[in-house]
Every structure is written in structure tokens, then in C-alpha cells.
Motif scaffolding. Structure first.
Motif, PDB file in Angstrom:
ATOM      1  N   MET A   1       0.834  -1.174   0.000  1.00  0.00           N
ATOM      2  CA  MET A   1       0.000   0.000   0.000  1.00  0.00           C
ATOM      3  C   MET A   1       0.882   1.242   0.000  1.00  0.00           C
ATOM      4  N   LYS A   2       0.511   2.205  -0.794  1.00  0.00           N
ATOM      5  CA  LYS A   2       1.204   3.490  -0.858  1.00  0.00           C
ATOM      6  C   LYS A   2       0.530   4.462   0.103  1.00  0.00           C
ATOM      7  N   ILE A   3       1.345   5.269   0.780  1.00  0.00           N
ATOM      8  CA  ILE A   3       0.813   6.291   1.670  1.00  0.00           C
ATOM      9  C   ILE A   3       1.507   7.619   1.391  1.00  0.00           C
ATOM     10  N   HIS A   4       0.864   8.699   1.833  1.00  0.00           N
ATOM     11  CA  HIS A   4       1.436  10.043   1.743  1.00  0.00           C
ATOM     12  C   HIS A   4       1.624  10.579   3.151  1.00  0.00           C
ATOM     13  N   LEU A   5       2.731  11.281   3.353  1.00  0.00           N
ATOM     14  CA  LEU A   5       3.022  11.942   4.622  1.00  0.00           C
ATOM     15  C   LEU A   5       3.130  13.433   4.322  1.00  0.00           C
ATOM     16  N   HIS A   6       2.145  14.207   4.757  1.00  0.00           N
ATOM     17  CA  HIS A   6       2.074  15.645   4.473  1.00  0.00           C
ATOM     18  C   HIS A   6       2.679  16.436   5.626  1.00  0.00           C
ATOM     19  N   VAL A   7       3.650  17.283   5.300  1.00  0.00           N
ATOM     20  CA  VAL A   7       4.238  18.210   6.265  1.00  0.00           C
ATOM     21  C   VAL A   7       4.147  19.588   5.628  1.00  0.00           C
ATOM     22  N   ASP A   8       3.263  20.424   6.178  1.00  0.00           N
ATOM     23  CA  ASP A   8       2.975  21.722   5.572  1.00  0.00           C
ATOM     24  C   ASP A   8       2.576  21.492   4.113  1.00  0.00           C
ATOM     25  N   ALA A   9       3.232  22.152   3.173  1.00  0.00           N
ATOM     26  CA  ALA A   9       2.867  22.007   1.759  1.00  0.00           C
ATOM     27  C   ALA A   9       3.668  20.908   1.060  1.00  0.00           C
ATOM     28  N   GLN A  10       4.539  20.211   1.782  1.00  0.00           N
ATOM     29  CA  GLN A  10       5.373  19.168   1.189  1.00  0.00           C
ATOM     30  C   GLN A  10       4.781  17.790   1.458  1.00  0.00           C
ATOM     31  N   VAL A  11       5.080  16.857   0.539  1.00  0.00           N
ATOM     32  CA  VAL A  11       4.552  15.493   0.672  1.00  0.00           C
ATOM     33  C   VAL A  11       5.675  14.487   0.448  1.00  0.00           C
ATOM     34  N   ALA A  12       5.801  13.560   1.390  1.00  0.00           N
ATOM     35  CA  ALA A  12       6.689  12.406   1.215  1.00  0.00           C
ATOM     36  C   ALA A  12       5.788  11.223   0.879  1.00  0.00           C
ATOM     37  N   THR A  13       6.294  10.296   0.097  1.00  0.00           N
ATOM     38  CA  THR A  13       5.528   9.094  -0.228  1.00  0.00           C
ATOM     39  C   THR A  13       6.250   7.881   0.367  1.00  0.00           C
ATOM     40  N   ALA A  14       5.466   6.857   0.677  1.00  0.00           N
ATOM     41  CA  ALA A  14       6.044   5.641   1.246  1.00  0.00           C
ATOM     42  C   ALA A  14       5.230   4.443   0.805  1.00  0.00           C
ATOM     43  N   THR A  15       5.848   3.280   0.887  1.00  0.00           N
ATOM     44  CA  THR A  15       5.187   2.012   0.592  1.00  0.00           C
ATOM     45  C   THR A  15       5.234   1.150   1.841  1.00  0.00           C
ATOM     46  N   LEU A  16       4.062   0.665   2.260  1.00  0.00           N
ATOM     47  CA  LEU A  16       3.999  -0.225   3.415  1.00  0.00           C
ATOM     48  C   LEU A  16       4.245  -1.664   2.976  1.00  0.00           C
ATOM     49  N   ASP A  17       4.883  -2.433   3.835  1.00  0.00           N
ATOM     50  CA  ASP A  17       5.127  -3.852   3.591  1.00  0.00           C
ATOM     51  C   ASP A  17       3.823  -4.637   3.721  1.00  0.00           C
ATOM     52  N   ASP A  18       3.841  -5.871   3.262  1.00  0.00           N
ATOM     53  CA  ASP A  18       2.687  -6.760   3.411  1.00  0.00           C
ATOM     54  C   ASP A  18       2.930  -7.649   4.627  1.00  0.00           C
ATOM     55  N   THR A  19       2.814  -7.050   5.818  1.00  0.00           N
ATOM     56  CA  THR A  19       2.995  -7.769   7.081  1.00  0.00           C
ATOM     57  C   THR A  19       1.816  -7.436   7.993  1.00  0.00           C
ATOM     58  N   ALA A  20       1.656  -8.217   9.046  1.00  0.00           N
ATOM     59  CA  ALA A  20       0.562  -7.963   9.989  1.00  0.00           C
ATOM     60  C   ALA A  20       0.677  -6.576  10.599  1.00  0.00           C
ATOM     61  N   ALA A  21       1.877  -6.181  10.998  1.00  0.00           N
ATOM     62  CA  ALA A  21       2.060  -4.861  11.618  1.00  0.00           C
ATOM     63  C   ALA A  21       1.751  -3.736  10.625  1.00  0.00           C
ATOM     64  N   ALA A  22       2.220  -3.858   9.386  1.00  0.00           N
ATOM     65  CA  ALA A  22       1.960  -2.823   8.380  1.00  0.00           C
ATOM     66  C   ALA A  22       0.480  -2.759   8.023  1.00  0.00           C
ATOM     67  N   ARG A  23      -0.181  -3.908   7.933  1.00  0.00           N
ATOM     68  CA  ARG A  23      -1.626  -3.916   7.659  1.00  0.00           C
ATOM     69  C   ARG A  23      -2.397  -3.274   8.808  1.00  0.00           C
ATOM     70  N   ASP A  24      -1.956  -3.535  10.038  1.00  0.00           N
ATOM     71  CA  ASP A  24      -2.611  -2.933  11.193  1.00  0.00           C
ATOM     72  C   ASP A  24      -2.392  -1.415  11.199  1.00  0.00           C
ATOM     73  N   PHE A  25      -1.199  -0.972  10.823  1.00  0.00           N
ATOM     74  CA  PHE A  25      -0.941   0.472  10.699  1.00  0.00           C
ATOM     75  C   PHE A  25      -1.840   1.059   9.611  1.00  0.00           C
ATOM     76  N   ALA A  26      -1.959   0.383   8.481  1.00  0.00           N
ATOM     77  CA  ALA A  26      -2.822   0.854   7.388  1.00  0.00           C
ATOM     78  C   ALA A  26      -4.269   0.988   7.854  1.00  0.00           C
ATOM     79  N   ALA A  27      -4.699   0.108   8.762  1.00  0.00           N
ATOM     80  CA  ALA A  27      -6.063   0.189   9.289  1.00  0.00           C
ATOM     81  C   ALA A  27      -6.288   1.488  10.060  1.00  0.00           C
ATOM     82  N   LEU A  28      -5.223   2.055  10.631  1.00  0.00           N
ATOM     83  CA  LEU A  28      -5.331   3.351  11.298  1.00  0.00           C
ATOM     84  C   LEU A  28      -5.572   4.480  10.305  1.00  0.00           C
ATOM     85  N   LEU A  29      -5.331   4.205   9.017  1.00  0.00           N
ATOM     86  CA  LEU A  29      -5.398   5.247   7.992  1.00  0.00           C
ATOM     87  C   LEU A  29      -6.711   5.231   7.214  1.00  0.00           C
ATOM     88  N   LEU A  30      -7.751   4.626   7.774  1.00  0.00           N
ATOM     89  CA  LEU A  30      -9.055   4.688   7.101  1.00  0.00           C
ATOM     90  C   LEU A  30      -9.477   6.144   6.965  1.00  0.00           C
TER      91      LEU A  30
END
Length: 119
Positions: A1-30
Motif C-alpha cells: 500500500m502506498k501512503i502520503h506523509l504531508h508536512v505543511d505544503a510538502q509530501v513524502a511518499t512511502a510504501t507499506l510492507d505486506d505484514t501484519a504490523a503494516a496492515r494494522d498500521f494501514a487500518a489506522l489510515l481509514l
């Protein structure tokens, strides 16, 4: 899963792994998640998460590399590494920053909004 991290007007992008912990973190991002990142040990930015994540199946320790998103299970926090570090018990890799790591290198504390990237 791809995510965005917004800091002011800037954006960092990241890719989450396919693990239980990463899926649980992704669930926080509904809904977008806003956190305050603070400096920790010069080489990482950390923030408390609203709840503990599942670490089922995760290795007991991890040696983080620059740009990794991790979860430190003993404290229940997100840690974004700006440089590599030694192996730490309870540290679980969640994924990796793809672009914009420099955005996260500013001195803290600062607010970051994390959300799922549009499909």
C-alpha cells in the motif's frame, strides 16, 4: 500500500510492507492520521500512535536503514529513521519512504498528516 506523509505544503511518499504490523498500521489510515513527530536520538523522528499494533509473525528485532518506517512495540510508537541504526529488540519494519525523506528531516516537533495514497 502506498501512503502520503504531508508536512505543511510538502509530501513524502512511502510504501507499506505486506505484514501484519503494516496492515494494522494501514487500518489506522481509514481516515487521515495526524501525528506530532519529535526528534529522537538525532537519527529518527517518532510519534505516539493512537493504539498498539499487532506484531504477529514479526521478527523479535530489526536493524533499521535510512528511510524506513518502523514500529517500536515496547513504546507503541511510529519511528521514521533518517539514518541507519543498530539492531533493536521490539523494532518492527512497516515500510519505506520512497520520496521526500528530506521533508521529514526537519527538526521537530512538527505535525504530519498520514493518509492512504489515492488508487
Amino acid at each position: 500500500m502506498k501512503i502520503h506523509l504531508h508536512v505543511d505544503a510538502q509530501v513524502a511518499t512511502a510504501t507499506l510492507d505486506d505484514t501484519a504490523a503494516a496492515r494494522d498500521f494501514a487500518a489506522l489510515l481509514l481516515l487521515p492520521l495526524t501525528l506530532t513527530l519529535t526528534d529522537y536520538g538525532v537519527i529518527e523522528r517518532i510519534a505516539d500512535l493512537p493504539r498498539k499494533l499487532s506484531v504477529t509473525g514479526a521478527p523479535a528485532a530489526h536493524a533499521p536503514q535510512a528511510g524506513e518506517l518502523t514500529y517500536y512495540a515496547p513504546w507503541g510508537n511510529l519511528a521514521i529513521f533518517l539514518d541507519s541504526n543498530v539492531r533493536a529488540q521490539g523494532l518492527v519494519r512497516l515500510g519505506r519512504v520512497d520520496t521526500g525523506l528530506a521533508t521529514l528531516k526537519r527538526p521537530g516537533p512538527f505535525r504530519v498528516r498520514i493518509e492512504r495514497a489515492p488508487d
